[in-house]
Design an enzyme around this catalytic site. Sequence first.
Site, PDB file in Angstrom:
ATOM      1  N   ASP A   1      -3.166  11.908  -2.429  1.00 60.25           N
ATOM      2  CA  ASP A   1      -3.280  13.176  -2.683  1.00 60.25           C
ATOM      3  C   ASP A   1      -3.413  13.719  -4.040  1.00 60.25           C
ATOM      4  OD1 ASP A   1      -2.541  13.364   0.090  1.00 60.25           O
ATOM      5  OD2 ASP A   1      -0.358  13.421  -0.434  1.00 60.25           O
TER       6      ASP A   1
ATOM      7  N   GLU B   1       5.042   4.926   3.462  1.00 61.62           N
ATOM      8  CA  GLU B   1       4.435   6.098   3.827  1.00 61.62           C
ATOM      9  C   GLU B   1       5.612   6.998   3.915  1.00 61.62           C
ATOM     10  OE1 GLU B   1       1.423   7.874   4.380  1.00 61.62           O
ATOM     11  OE2 GLU B   1       2.588   9.488   4.742  1.00 61.62           O
TER      12      GLU B   1
ATOM     13  N   TYR C   1      -9.421   7.767   5.789  1.00 61.17           N
ATOM     14  CA  TYR C   1     -10.041   8.840   5.034  1.00 61.17           C
ATOM     15  C   TYR C   1     -11.318   8.124   4.471  1.00 61.17           C
ATOM     16  CZ  TYR C   1      -6.276  12.245   4.725  1.00 61.17           C
ATOM     17  OH  TYR C   1      -5.346  13.461   5.109  1.00 61.17           O
ATOM     18  N   GLU C   2     -11.438   6.975   4.133  1.00 58.00           N
ATOM     19  CA  GLU C   2     -12.489   6.600   3.615  1.00 58.00           C
ATOM     20  C   GLU C   2     -13.741   6.445   4.390  1.00 58.00           C
ATOM     21  OE1 GLU C   2     -11.832   2.590   2.188  1.00 58.00           O
ATOM     22  OE2 GLU C   2     -13.624   2.278   1.394  1.00 58.00           O
TER      23      GLU C   2
ATOM     24  N   GLU D   1       0.995  -1.228  -0.098  1.00 59.71           N
ATOM     25  CA  GLU D   1       0.108  -0.022   0.069  1.00 59.71           C
ATOM     26  C   GLU D   1       0.889   1.155   0.191  1.00 59.71           C
ATOM     27  OE1 GLU D   1      -2.628   0.616   3.337  1.00 59.71           O
ATOM     28  OE2 GLU D   1      -3.590   2.380   2.260  1.00 59.71           O
TER      29      GLU D   1
ATOM     30  N   ASP E   1     -12.115   9.522  -2.817  1.00 62.10           N
ATOM     31  CA  ASP E   1     -13.359  10.560  -2.865  1.00 62.10           C
ATOM     32  C   ASP E   1     -13.213  11.434  -4.006  1.00 62.10           C
ATOM     33  OD1 ASP E   1     -10.856  11.542  -1.414  1.00 62.10           O
ATOM     34  OD2 ASP E   1     -12.478  13.192  -1.446  1.00 62.10           O
TER      35      ASP E   1
HETATM   36  C1  SAM Z   1      -4.628  11.664   1.781  1.00 62.08           C
HETATM   37  S1  SAM Z   1      -3.684  10.698   2.518  1.00 62.08           S
HETATM   38  C2  SAM Z   1      -4.350   9.103   2.838  1.00 62.08           C
HETATM   39  C3  SAM Z   1      -4.170   8.192   3.908  1.00 62.08           C
HETATM   40  C4  SAM Z   1      -4.606   6.831   3.748  1.00 62.08           C
HETATM   41  N1  SAM Z   1      -4.500   6.000   2.405  1.00 62.08           N
HETATM   42  C5  SAM Z   1      -6.155   6.848   4.156  1.00 62.08           C
HETATM   43  O1  SAM Z   1      -6.727   6.521   2.949  1.00 62.08           O
HETATM   44  O2  SAM Z   1      -6.572   7.189   5.129  1.00 62.08           O
HETATM   45  C6  SAM Z   1      -2.355  10.367   1.724  1.00 62.08           C
HETATM   46  C7  SAM Z   1      -0.950   9.965   2.373  1.00 62.08           C
HETATM   47  O3  SAM Z   1      -0.326   9.457   1.328  1.00 62.08           O
HETATM   48  C8  SAM Z   1       1.136  10.000   1.837  1.00 62.08           C
HETATM   49  N2  SAM Z   1       1.970  10.142   0.485  1.00 62.08           N
HETATM   50  C9  SAM Z   1       1.771  11.130  -0.072  1.00 62.08           C
HETATM   51  N3  SAM Z   1       2.776  10.966  -1.160  1.00 62.08           N
HETATM   52  C10 SAM Z   1       3.598   9.964  -1.095  1.00 62.08           C
HETATM   53  C11 SAM Z   1       4.718   9.374  -1.631  1.00 62.08           C
HETATM   54  N4  SAM Z   1       5.498  10.163  -2.810  1.00 62.08           N
HETATM   55  N5  SAM Z   1       5.319   8.448  -1.055  1.00 62.08           N
HETATM   56  C12 SAM Z   1       4.970   7.676   0.057  1.00 62.08           C
HETATM   57  N6  SAM Z   1       3.644   8.271   0.674  1.00 62.08           N
HETATM   58  C13 SAM Z   1       3.109   9.490   0.034  1.00 62.08           C
HETATM   59  C14 SAM Z   1       0.817  11.069   2.559  1.00 62.08           C
HETATM   60  O4  SAM Z   1       2.026  11.288   3.455  1.00 62.08           O
HETATM   61  C15 SAM Z   1      -0.488  10.521   3.396  1.00 62.08           C
HETATM   62  O5  SAM Z   1      -0.146  10.120   4.547  1.00 62.08           O
END
Ligand code: SAM
Length: 213
Positions: free
Chosen positions: A117, A68, A192-193, A43, A153
């Site tokens: 993101d 992460e 987040y979901e 993931e 989303d």
């Molecule tokens: C919007 S959050 C969603 C977190 C989780 N997947 C959820 O659905 O609850 C996006 C996550 O992706 C991580 N992230 C963003 N770009 C990344 C990258 N290039 N490599 C690893 N993690 C990354 C961010 O730090 C953040 O924790």
Amino acid sequence: MRRRRLKDGVERLLAHREWLVEEPEKHRGQWETVTGGRKIHLEIGMGKGQFITTLGKDRKDIFYLGMEIKEEVLLRGVEKAIEEDLDNLRFLWKNAEDVDQFFAPGEVERIYLNFSDPWPKNRCAKRRLTHQRFLDKYRSILSPKGEIHLKTDNEKLFEFSLNAISGEGYRLKNISFDYHNSGVSIPATTEYEDKFSASGMKIYRLEAARGEG
Ligand SMILES: C[S@@+](CC[C@H](N)C(=O)[O-])C[C@H]1O[C@@H](n2cnc3c(N)ncnc32)[C@H](O)[C@@H]1O
């Protein structure tokens, strides 16, 4: 203050370093020494780890890796794994940019991208985790029958991802524009979901298979 918090987060994370694979590039091509021969599901951007921990509890035949970049959220995921004492889950405190340096061709069976993101501005499109740049890297590490499973989303990110993924020659399947109301069973949700679906937002989902099926 932020510096202090960051330092504390790093220290607390490294106190559990046995849960991290700190130099994943050293396992490239020989992950079976870590996984005990189990297939790898990765993931990317796992956040606080609810999704991957739930799957890890249910599927002991799979080896889960959560990637992460932010240590403070990764720490929350590590703490969940410790609570559950999962021997089929480990973490990469790494950037998805380097994912193809960590795995040899064909070494990963599935990649999960959950609520990545969206990077809404066009000039930031290259940062989206479904940009062609990333899809090329994923293709290089996925097994011939490997798959990407994506949930979001964000309608615009979903549309972008559908186009990018189909343009890269993956076979799309199980596309849902309202996953939570589609009648299928949901094996695991993310933080987040839960938040978005509780506020009535639609969840989009797709699966993309690398091979010809
Ligand atoms: C919007 S959050 C969603 C977190 C989780 N997947 C959820 O659905 O609850 C996006 C996550 O992706 C991580 N992230 C963003 N770009 C990344 C990258 N290039 N490599 C690893 N993690 C990354 C961010 O730090 C953040 O924790």
